[in-house]
Design an enzyme around this catalytic site. Structure first.
Site, PDB file in Angstrom:
ATOM      1  N   HIS A   1       0.870  -1.197   0.000  1.00 51.68           N
ATOM      2  CA  HIS A   1       0.000   0.000   0.000  1.00 51.68           C
ATOM      3  C   HIS A   1       0.902   1.241   0.000  1.00 51.68           C
ATOM      4  O   HIS A   1       1.750   1.392  -0.886  1.00 51.68           O
ATOM      5  CB  HIS A   1      -0.936  -0.111   1.208  1.00 51.68           C
ATOM      6  CG  HIS A   1      -2.047   0.904   1.256  1.00 51.68           C
ATOM      7  ND1 HIS A   1      -2.473   1.622   0.164  1.00 51.68           N
ATOM      8  CD2 HIS A   1      -2.838   1.320   2.304  1.00 51.68           C
ATOM      9  CE1 HIS A   1      -3.466   2.424   0.530  1.00 51.68           C
ATOM     10  NE2 HIS A   1      -3.703   2.263   1.821  1.00 51.68           N
TER      11      HIS A   1
ATOM     12  N   HIS B   1      -2.579  -2.585  -9.394  1.00 53.91           N
ATOM     13  CA  HIS B   1      -3.569  -2.006  -8.481  1.00 53.91           C
ATOM     14  C   HIS B   1      -4.691  -3.017  -8.232  1.00 53.91           C
ATOM     15  O   HIS B   1      -5.007  -3.817  -9.108  1.00 53.91           O
ATOM     16  CB  HIS B   1      -4.167  -0.712  -9.052  1.00 53.91           C
ATOM     17  CG  HIS B   1      -4.809   0.121  -7.996  1.00 53.91           C
ATOM     18  ND1 HIS B   1      -6.127  -0.015  -7.648  1.00 53.91           N
ATOM     19  CD2 HIS B   1      -4.301   1.069  -7.168  1.00 53.91           C
ATOM     20  CE1 HIS B   1      -6.409   0.823  -6.670  1.00 53.91           C
ATOM     21  NE2 HIS B   1      -5.322   1.492  -6.348  1.00 53.91           N
TER      22      HIS B   1
ATOM     23  N   ARG C   1      -3.567   9.689 -10.960  1.00 53.77           N
ATOM     24  CA  ARG C   1      -2.683  10.366  -9.996  1.00 53.77           C
ATOM     25  C   ARG C   1      -1.233  10.288 -10.484  1.00 53.77           C
ATOM     26  O   ARG C   1      -0.421  11.150 -10.182  1.00 53.77           O
ATOM     27  CB  ARG C   1      -2.830   9.712  -8.604  1.00 53.77           C
ATOM     28  CG  ARG C   1      -4.238   9.836  -8.026  1.00 53.77           C
ATOM     29  CD  ARG C   1      -4.393   9.034  -6.745  1.00 53.77           C
ATOM     30  NE  ARG C   1      -4.143   7.614  -6.952  1.00 53.77           N
ATOM     31  CZ  ARG C   1      -4.111   6.696  -5.983  1.00 53.77           C
ATOM     32  NH1 ARG C   1      -4.313   7.060  -4.725  1.00 53.77           N
ATOM     33  NH2 ARG C   1      -3.881   5.429  -6.255  1.00 53.77           N
TER      34      ARG C   1
HETATM   35  N1  CMX Z   1       4.878  -6.789  -9.468  1.00 56.70           N
HETATM   36  C1  CMX Z   1       4.881  -8.136  -9.386  1.00 56.70           C
HETATM   37  N2  CMX Z   1       3.772  -8.888  -9.250  1.00 56.70           N
HETATM   38  C2  CMX Z   1       2.613  -8.232  -9.213  1.00 56.70           C
HETATM   39  C3  CMX Z   1       2.519  -6.851  -9.331  1.00 56.70           C
HETATM   40  C4  CMX Z   1       3.719  -6.101  -9.448  1.00 56.70           C
HETATM   41  N3  CMX Z   1       3.729  -4.774  -9.504  1.00 56.70           N
HETATM   42  N4  CMX Z   1       1.212  -6.487  -9.263  1.00 56.70           N
HETATM   43  C5  CMX Z   1       0.511  -7.626  -9.103  1.00 56.70           C
HETATM   44  N5  CMX Z   1       1.357  -8.682  -9.082  1.00 56.70           N
HETATM   45  C6  CMX Z   1       1.035 -10.085  -8.839  1.00 56.70           C
HETATM   46  C7  CMX Z   1       0.418 -10.227  -7.461  1.00 56.70           C
HETATM   47  O1  CMX Z   1       1.428 -10.263  -6.453  1.00 56.70           O
HETATM   48  C8  CMX Z   1      -0.350 -11.522  -7.609  1.00 56.70           C
HETATM   49  O2  CMX Z   1       0.590 -12.590  -7.552  1.00 56.70           O
HETATM   50  P1  CMX Z   1       0.224 -13.976  -6.783  1.00 56.70           P
HETATM   51  O3  CMX Z   1      -1.027 -14.468  -7.442  1.00 56.70           O
HETATM   52  O4  CMX Z   1       1.417 -14.816  -7.016  1.00 56.70           O
HETATM   53  O5  CMX Z   1      -0.004 -13.598  -5.356  1.00 56.70           O
HETATM   54  C9  CMX Z   1      -0.862 -11.436  -9.057  1.00 56.70           C
HETATM   55  O6  CMX Z   1       0.018 -10.510  -9.731  1.00 56.70           O
HETATM   56  C10 CMX Z   1      -2.278 -10.934  -9.187  1.00 56.70           C
HETATM   57  O7  CMX Z   1      -2.374  -9.696  -8.501  1.00 56.70           O
HETATM   58  P2  CMX Z   1      -3.452  -8.605  -8.952  1.00 56.70           P
HETATM   59  O8  CMX Z   1      -4.803  -9.223  -8.793  1.00 56.70           O
HETATM   60  O9  CMX Z   1      -3.091  -8.051 -10.279  1.00 56.70           O
HETATM   61  O10 CMX Z   1      -3.204  -7.450  -7.896  1.00 56.70           O
HETATM   62  P3  CMX Z   1      -3.659  -7.401  -6.370  1.00 56.70           P
HETATM   63  O11 CMX Z   1      -4.988  -6.750  -6.318  1.00 56.70           O
HETATM   64  O12 CMX Z   1      -3.526  -8.717  -5.705  1.00 56.70           O
HETATM   65  O13 CMX Z   1      -2.566  -6.456  -5.746  1.00 56.70           O
HETATM   66  C11 CMX Z   1      -1.165  -4.562  -5.589  1.00 56.70           C
HETATM   67  C12 CMX Z   1      -2.539  -5.073  -5.997  1.00 56.70           C
HETATM   68  C13 CMX Z   1      -1.164  -3.046  -5.672  1.00 56.70           C
HETATM   69  C14 CMX Z   1      -0.908  -4.974  -4.145  1.00 56.70           C
HETATM   70  C15 CMX Z   1      -0.096  -5.162  -6.527  1.00 56.70           C
HETATM   71  O14 CMX Z   1      -0.321  -4.725  -7.848  1.00 56.70           O
HETATM   72  C16 CMX Z   1       1.324  -4.828  -6.094  1.00 56.70           C
HETATM   73  O15 CMX Z   1       1.868  -5.543  -5.241  1.00 56.70           O
HETATM   74  N6  CMX Z   1       1.929  -3.744  -6.683  1.00 56.70           N
HETATM   75  C17 CMX Z   1       3.239  -3.293  -6.264  1.00 56.70           C
HETATM   76  C18 CMX Z   1       3.146  -2.546  -4.933  1.00 56.70           C
HETATM   77  C19 CMX Z   1       2.495  -1.196  -5.132  1.00 56.70           C
HETATM   78  O16 CMX Z   1       2.834  -0.432  -6.011  1.00 56.70           O
HETATM   79  N7  CMX Z   1       1.539  -0.879  -4.235  1.00 56.70           N
HETATM   80  C20 CMX Z   1       0.909   0.453  -4.214  1.00 56.70           C
HETATM   81  C21 CMX Z   1      -0.532   0.455  -4.711  1.00 56.70           C
HETATM   82  C22 CMX Z   1      -1.142   1.827  -4.588  1.00 56.70           C
HETATM   83  C23 CMX Z   1      -1.306   2.215  -3.143  1.00 56.70           C
HETATM   84  O17 CMX Z   1      -2.107   1.567  -2.443  1.00 56.70           O
HETATM   85  O18 CMX Z   1      -0.612   3.117  -2.680  1.00 56.70           O
END
Ligand code: CMX
Length: 472
Positions: free
Chosen positions: A307, A353, A362
């Protein structure tokens, strides 16, 4: 009452006579100048009964209308796609991004009052919008800026509580400790202990939320100066607006940095209700924990790397790329580094996301800011390159639902450009901004009398039995 649909109407609206009420993106816009019009609390007081009636009507006339089916995937998948909460201040569209009370970020940039001509919106204006659903006038925003100044004095014990922590403690730990120490001032808790009718809950909640929002910049800048500037604090300049004063207390007075801070604080305020920090604040508040307790809980969620901590992670990640490859990093080296990150089991910070399925607006507005003020910055150019390199790789993984950049992919390089280079501090800035969204919704939670949150949980055995029965 005149109704305008397009943004081109904005300039016409501005020149209309006082007392005229208009609508933009579903937002009522009232331009009036009587003393109570400058007082946010009086404005809310007028709005609350009408919104309470609206909620009653929804319950009595449509209470049994279905909103969708809950699947096993939803229960096991972090409740994605499950509608389960009322959140009035903003709504997130997967394709289009956030709308604050019906207004997109570009629309907010057009209609909210600014400190300089053609500049970024003042966060006080967004606070007014989130709370009332109305675009404020510059006079209303100025009055709110002044009101926040009158509420901004921080009791000495708060700084002592922070000082009790090692200076090496993470800035978010120090910041949350400061918020918890502020809690002893809670008007809600005092009023609740004395006894008050439920219909009055919103009033001390309003006092707490406004006080909290006003006191966070001095607390947050104290944490920054304590950790990174040998504890040499800078006094507030109360002639400045909220974000500019915050930037000033941190030690950054470049007019462009003040503009960045106004933009930063405005866009990080609110992102509908389901994200970890917003949902946590709302959930804890539903137990009638006061706004300080609720917000401190929200901050602890914001401090997670999936997050709000992602904005810290992005800059650290970018700097580690440069550390390994040098500043003239090629596209191939960048691709290699992305794969290396993924193979180490980490996520690529700043991309993906839970709800959005396109580039985060944003991110886009921060990119526009960079193009205007720092197009030659090498880290900005690297961020631009990442936009081309990362999404195809994440898409290739086959499981990532949104390969596009989010808000955190961009904020660090902008702050770094103006000298705020201590990435570990970035989530504190996010936290200060979040108080505006979470606080606004908490006031409405209590004004609408929303109940204790208590969803049903089940075990795997329960799910297996349920699925067997469904199959039979
Ligand atoms: N890098 C690597 N893998 C990623 C990824 C990324 N940026 N985004 C998603 N994935 C992976 C997930 O870890 C998940 O893997 P598993 O099935 O092995 O657990 C898979 O892809 C499916 O995930 P998703 O449904 O696309 O995304 P989620 O809703 O589960 O997660 C988020 C969303 C933001 C946590 C994820 O995209 C992420 O970890 N991003 C990087 C961290 C980040 O930038 N967070 C900030 C978000 C904005 C905020 O809240 O401030």
């Amino acid at each position: 009452m005149a109704f305008f649909r397009g943004l081109t109407a904005v300039s016409r609206i501005r020149s209309r006579m006082a007392q005229e009420a208009t609508t933009l993106g579903g937002v009522r816009w009232l331009q009036m100048q009587s003393p109570s019009d400058l007082d946010l609390k009086s404005q809310l007081q007028e709005l609350i009964p009408e919104q309470q009636d609206r909620l009653k009507k929804l319950k009595s006339e449509h209470g049994k209308v279905q909103l969708g089916n809950i699947t096993v995937d939803m229960v096991l998948g972090g409740m994605r796609g499950m509608i389960g909460m009322l959140w009035e201040t903003s709504l997130l569209d997967p394709e289009e991004g956030i709308r604050f009370r019906g207004l997109s970020i570009p629309e907010c940039q057009k209609v909210l009052p600014t400190a300089i001509k053609g500049g970024e919106p003042l966060p006080e204006g967004l606070l007014w919008l989130l709370l009332t659903g109305k675009v404020p006038t510059k006079e209303q925003v100025d009055a709110l800026s002044k009101e926040l100044v009158t509420r901004s004095s921080v009791p000495g014990h708060v700084y002592k509580a922070i000082d009790a922590l090692p200076v090496t403690a993470h800035p978010m730990t120090q910041f949350t400790t400061g918020v918890m120490a502020l809690q002893v001032e809670s008007e809600f808790q005092k009023a609740y202990d004395k006894g008050m009718p439920k219909s009055k809950f919103w009033e001390p909640t309003y006092e707490d939320c406004l006080n909290l929002i006003a006191r966070l910049p001095p607390v947050a800048s104290y944490v920054y100066r304590r950790i990174f500037k040998d504890g040499k604090t800078i006094a507030a300049d109360n002639a400045l607006d909220y974000a500019a004063n915050f930037s000033h207390m941190l030690g950054f007075d470049d007019p462009k940095m003040l503009e960045l801070m106004r933009l930063y604080v405005t866009i990080h305020t609110d992102h509908e209700g389901g994200n970890v920090s917003a949902h946590t604040g709302h959930l804890v508040g539903s137990a009638l924990s006061d706004p300080y307790l609720s917000f401190a809980a929200a901050l602890n969620g914001l401090a997670g790397p999936l997050h709000g901590l992602a904005n810290q992670e992005v800059l650290l990640w970018i700097k580690s790329v440069i550390g390994e490859t040098g500043s003239d990093v090629t596209t191939d080296q960048l691709k290699e580094y992305v794969w290396k990150t993924l193979k180490s089991g980490k996520v690529v910070p700043g991309f993906g996301h839970g709800v959005l399925r396109k580039t985060d607006p944003r991110y886009t507005c921060q990119r526009e800011f960079a193009l205007k003020y720092l197009p030659e910055d090498p880290l900005f150019q690297l961020v631009s390159k990442l936009y081309e390199v990362v999404p195809p790789i994440l898409t290739e993984l086959g499981k990532v639902k949104n390969p596009w950049p989010n808000v955190d992919a961009h904020s660090g390089v902008l702050l770094n450009h103006f000298g705020l280079s201590e990435a570990r501090y970035y989530t504190v800035l996010f936290g200060v901004s979040r108080s505006i969204g979470i606080g606004s919704q908490l006031i409405w939670d209590r004004a609408l009398g929303l109940p204790l949150e208590r969803p049903k949980s089940v075990t795997m055995e329960w799910l297996e039995n349920h699925c067997k029965k469904a199959a039979a």
